[in-house]
Design a protein around this motif. Structure first.
Motif, PDB file in Angstrom:
ATOM      1  N   UNK A 164       0.679  69.533  93.208  1.00 11.87           N
ATOM      2  CA  UNK A 164       1.024  68.119  93.358  1.00 11.87           C
ATOM      3  C   UNK A 164       0.730  67.252  92.152  1.00 11.87           C
ATOM      4  N   UNK A 165       0.197  67.843  91.081  1.00 14.08           N
ATOM      5  CA  UNK A 165      -0.131  67.029  89.904  1.00 14.08           C
ATOM      6  C   UNK A 165       1.124  66.827  89.062  1.00 14.08           C
ATOM      7  N   UNK A 166       1.384  65.570  88.696  1.00 13.70           N
ATOM      8  CA  UNK A 166       2.602  65.282  87.935  1.00 13.70           C
ATOM      9  C   UNK A 166       2.366  65.461  86.434  1.00 13.70           C
ATOM     10  N   UNK A 167       1.284  64.850  85.945  1.00 17.60           N
ATOM     11  CA  UNK A 167       1.014  64.923  84.496  1.00 17.60           C
ATOM     12  C   UNK A 167      -0.460  65.209  84.252  1.00 17.60           C
ATOM     13  N   UNK A 168      -0.705  65.975  83.193  1.00 14.19           N
ATOM     14  CA  UNK A 168      -2.085  66.130  82.716  1.00 14.19           C
ATOM     15  C   UNK A 168      -2.182  65.369  81.405  1.00 14.19           C
ATOM     16  N   UNK A 169      -3.106  64.418  81.357  1.00 16.57           N
ATOM     17  CA  UNK A 169      -3.269  63.604  80.146  1.00 16.57           C
ATOM     18  C   UNK A 169      -4.404  64.192  79.310  1.00 16.57           C
ATOM     19  N   UNK A 217     -17.324  67.019  97.668  1.00 19.31           N
ATOM     20  CA  UNK A 217     -16.646  68.316  97.496  1.00 19.31           C
ATOM     21  C   UNK A 217     -16.829  69.229  98.703  1.00 19.31           C
ATOM     22  N   UNK A 218     -17.964  69.094  99.414  1.00 16.71           N
ATOM     23  CA  UNK A 218     -18.193  69.969 100.567  1.00 16.71           C
ATOM     24  C   UNK A 218     -17.201  69.695 101.700  1.00 16.71           C
ATOM     25  N   UNK A 219     -16.527  68.546 101.662  1.00 20.22           N
ATOM     26  CA  UNK A 219     -15.604  68.189 102.746  1.00 20.22           C
ATOM     27  C   UNK A 219     -14.158  68.583 102.456  1.00 20.22           C
ATOM     28  N   UNK A 220     -13.881  69.080 101.265  1.00 21.37           N
ATOM     29  CA  UNK A 220     -12.491  69.354 100.880  1.00 21.37           C
ATOM     30  C   UNK A 220     -12.333  70.775 100.363  1.00 21.37           C
ATOM     31  N   UNK A 221     -11.247  71.418 100.780  1.00 22.07           N
ATOM     32  CA  UNK A 221     -10.893  72.717 100.203  1.00 22.07           C
ATOM     33  C   UNK A 221     -10.213  72.466  98.863  1.00 22.07           C
ATOM     34  N   UNK A 222     -10.339  73.423  97.965  1.00 21.73           N
ATOM     35  CA  UNK A 222      -9.601  73.306  96.697  1.00 21.73           C
ATOM     36  C   UNK A 222      -8.103  73.376  96.989  1.00 21.73           C
ATOM     37  N   UNK A 223      -7.305  72.583  96.282  1.00 24.81           N
ATOM     38  CA  UNK A 223      -5.853  72.647  96.468  1.00 24.81           C
ATOM     39  C   UNK A 223      -5.350  73.965  95.865  1.00 24.81           C
ATOM     40  N   UNK A 224      -4.146  74.343  96.206  1.00 24.96           N
ATOM     41  CA  UNK A 224      -3.584  75.595  95.672  1.00 24.96           C
ATOM     42  C   UNK A 224      -3.193  75.412  94.204  1.00 24.96           C
ATOM     43  N   UNK A 225      -2.876  76.523  93.565  1.00 29.06           N
ATOM     44  CA  UNK A 225      -2.594  76.464  92.117  1.00 29.06           C
ATOM     45  C   UNK A 225      -1.156  76.865  91.839  1.00 29.06           C
ATOM     46  N   UNK A 226      -0.241  76.216  92.545  1.00 30.44           N
ATOM     47  CA  UNK A 226       1.167  76.563  92.349  1.00 30.44           C
ATOM     48  C   UNK A 226       1.935  75.414  91.689  1.00 30.44           C
ATOM     49  N   UNK A 227       1.218  74.559  90.986  1.00 31.32           N
ATOM     50  CA  UNK A 227       1.869  73.405  90.354  1.00 31.32           C
ATOM     51  C   UNK A 227       2.331  73.698  88.934  1.00 31.32           C
ATOM     52  N   UNK A 228       3.150  72.801  88.414  1.00 31.46           N
ATOM     53  CA  UNK A 228       3.676  72.932  87.036  1.00 31.46           C
ATOM     54  C   UNK A 228       3.705  71.544  86.403  1.00 31.46           C
ATOM     55  N   UNK A 229       2.530  70.958  86.216  1.00 35.25           N
ATOM     56  CA  UNK A 229       2.501  69.586  85.689  1.00 35.25           C
ATOM     57  C   UNK A 229       2.855  69.565  84.200  1.00 35.25           C
ATOM     58  N   UNK A 230       3.378  68.433  83.794  1.00 34.79           N
ATOM     59  CA  UNK A 230       3.649  68.207  82.367  1.00 34.79           C
ATOM     60  C   UNK A 230       2.309  67.901  81.672  1.00 34.79           C
ATOM     61  N   UNK A 231       2.110  68.500  80.499  1.00 34.04           N
ATOM     62  CA  UNK A 231       0.877  68.215  79.750  1.00 34.04           C
ATOM     63  C   UNK A 231       1.234  67.295  78.581  1.00 34.04           C
ATOM     64  N   UNK A 232       0.538  66.177  78.488  1.00 33.48           N
ATOM     65  CA  UNK A 232       0.913  65.219  77.469  1.00 33.48           C
ATOM     66  C   UNK A 232      -0.328  64.619  76.783  1.00 33.48           C
ATOM     67  N   UNK A 233      -0.196  64.316  75.521  1.00 30.61           N
ATOM     68  CA  UNK A 233      -1.328  63.709  74.797  1.00 30.61           C
ATOM     69  C   UNK A 233      -1.415  62.236  75.182  1.00 30.61           C
ATOM     70  N   UNK A 234      -2.629  61.772  75.357  1.00 32.96           N
ATOM     71  CA  UNK A 234      -2.825  60.351  75.682  1.00 32.96           C
ATOM     72  C   UNK A 234      -4.032  59.858  74.896  1.00 32.96           C
ATOM     73  N   UNK A 235      -4.177  58.583  74.855  1.00 30.38           N
ATOM     74  CA  UNK A 235      -5.330  58.032  74.123  1.00 30.38           C
ATOM     75  C   UNK A 235      -5.544  56.607  74.548  1.00 30.38           C
ATOM     76  N   UNK A 236      -6.693  56.077  74.197  1.00 29.50           N
ATOM     77  CA  UNK A 236      -6.949  54.670  74.467  1.00 29.50           C
ATOM     78  C   UNK A 236      -7.604  54.094  73.209  1.00 29.50           C
TER      79      UNK A 236
END
Ligand SMILES: Cc1cc2nc3c(=O)[nH]c(=O)nc-3n(C[C@H](O)[C@H](O)[C@H](O)COP(=O)(O)OP(=O)(O)OC[C@H]3O[C@@H](n4cnc5c(N)ncnc54)[C@H](O)[C@@H]3O)c2cc1C
Length: 314
Positions: free
Chosen positions: A54-59, A151-170
């Motif tokens: 479900x991840x759209x972009x990785x910054x 974290x104890x209340x949530x399962x890790x999400x699955x790893x079937x995503x294909x997010x775009x990886x992009x450079x970012x900065x501030x």
């Protein structure tokens, strides 16, 4: 639409599994999800983050000051990024508890801590009074909801995503009052306490630092991480980062073995979500037996070697 930014937790090489749990919480909130990787070189971590469901972009926010994940350096950068987001999330780990309140303070908002459940995009359930009560909190939407995820209340999400990886900065100015000096980390090779499937913890009943060898030995037999009660930490038997409980680590292993631990409420808070609890204690009235799935009454120095012998037979 909600726009959610999850702050990746990592050691410069590997993404910590707690990040995938924070993403599960983001999925429950719903909306567009990005992950921010602060690092000097983000490539390896960003590759893992991009696979999270479900991840759209990785910054990738790469700069030399981000090499050591210092909260003082990260917080101003996170606060700058926040203007594009409705929600900022991080796992409620030592890292998240350090960095996110600083970002919240810079944004002038109160943080929602330890989200256990999402009611709607602004309403969350979180524990209070050492987990004895669950409170429903409603956070104002503006300027941004800043929250840590239990974290104890949530399962890790699955790893079937294909997010775009992009450079970012501030253009955030990084304060110079905090600098990295040295990292002293456990090099035991044992599983990480916070994410281990099996944990063996020792308490005051173990008696001394030297005696803790029996806990390490038994944990190694099980391939388990080692934890401790606060009494064991305060007595100097083990380092502080092994503490499990209200003021230590909140964990949710498949198997938790409590050895020479009485079962004080502040300790139990840390293991509420453990799947199976085994208690070894010489006092049959110890409160730990009220929550244990399996209880062994007796001297730990006799029971642990016997259990080891049985494990050797398997
Ligand atoms: C604000 C606050 C926060 C706290 N946060 C935490 C926290 O995060 N984590 C935490 O753990 N505690 C926390 N505490 C402390 C907590 O209240 C207890 O004091 C602590 O958990 C007790 O640790 P223990 O069970 O190891 O020791 P004890 O309560 O002293 O229990 C030792 C047990 O070992 C058993 N025993 C002794 N010898 C043997 C033997 N040879 N074989 C088998 N059994 C034996 C005894 O029967 C006893 O039940 C907190 C307290 C406060 C006030």
């Amino acid at each position: 639409m909600n726009r959610i930014l999850v702050i990746a937790e990592h050691d410069g090489k590997k993404l910590n599994p707690a990040t995938a749990k924070a993403v599960s919480c983001a999925l429950a909130i719903g909306g567009e999800i990005d992950i921010a990787v602060f690092a000097a070189d983000a490539a390896a971590v960003a590759g893992s983050a991009a696979k999270l469901k479900g991840v759209k972009r990785v910054l990738n926010i790469e700069r030399a000051e981000n090499a050591h994940q210092l909260a003082a350096a990260l917080a101003p950068q996170i606060a700058k990024l926040a203007k594009d987001y409705t929600h900022l999330l991080a796992p409620s780990t030592t890292f998240g508890k350090d960095v996110l309140p600083r970002a919240a303070a810079l944004l002038g908002v109160q943080q929602v801590s330890d989200i256990m459940k999402v009611v709607d995009a602004h309403t969350f359930e979180r524990p209070m009074y050492a987990g004895n009560a669950i409170v429903t909190v409603k956070a104002p939407a503006m300027p941004c909801i800043v929250a840590t995820v239990r974290t104890a209340s949530w399962q890790a999400c699955s790893e079937d995503g294909h997010a775009e990886i992009t450079a970012a900065g501030t253009d955030a100015a990084i304060p110079q009052h905090t600098r990295f000096v040295e990292l002293k980390a456990d090099v035991s090779g044992r599983p990480d306490l916070q994410s281990a499937a099996r944990v063996v913890s020792g308490g005051r009943g173990v008696g001394s630092k030297e005696n803790f060898a029996v806990i390490y030995k038994f944990a190694d037999k099980l391939g388990a991480a080692v934890g401790a009660s606060r009494a064991a930490v305060d007595a100097g038997f083990v380092p502080n980062d092994l503490q499990v409980g209200q003021t230590g680590k909140i964990i949710a292993p498949e198997l938790y073995v409590a050895v020479g631990i009485s079962g004080a409420i502040q300790h139990l808070t840390g293991i509420k979500d453990a799947r199976t609890i085994v208690a070894i204690n010489k006092d049959p009235d110890a409160p730990i037996f009220q929550v244990a799935d399996i209880g062994l009454v007796g001297d730990l120095f006799q029971i642990l070697p016997e259990l080891e012998q049985e494990l050797d037979k398997l």
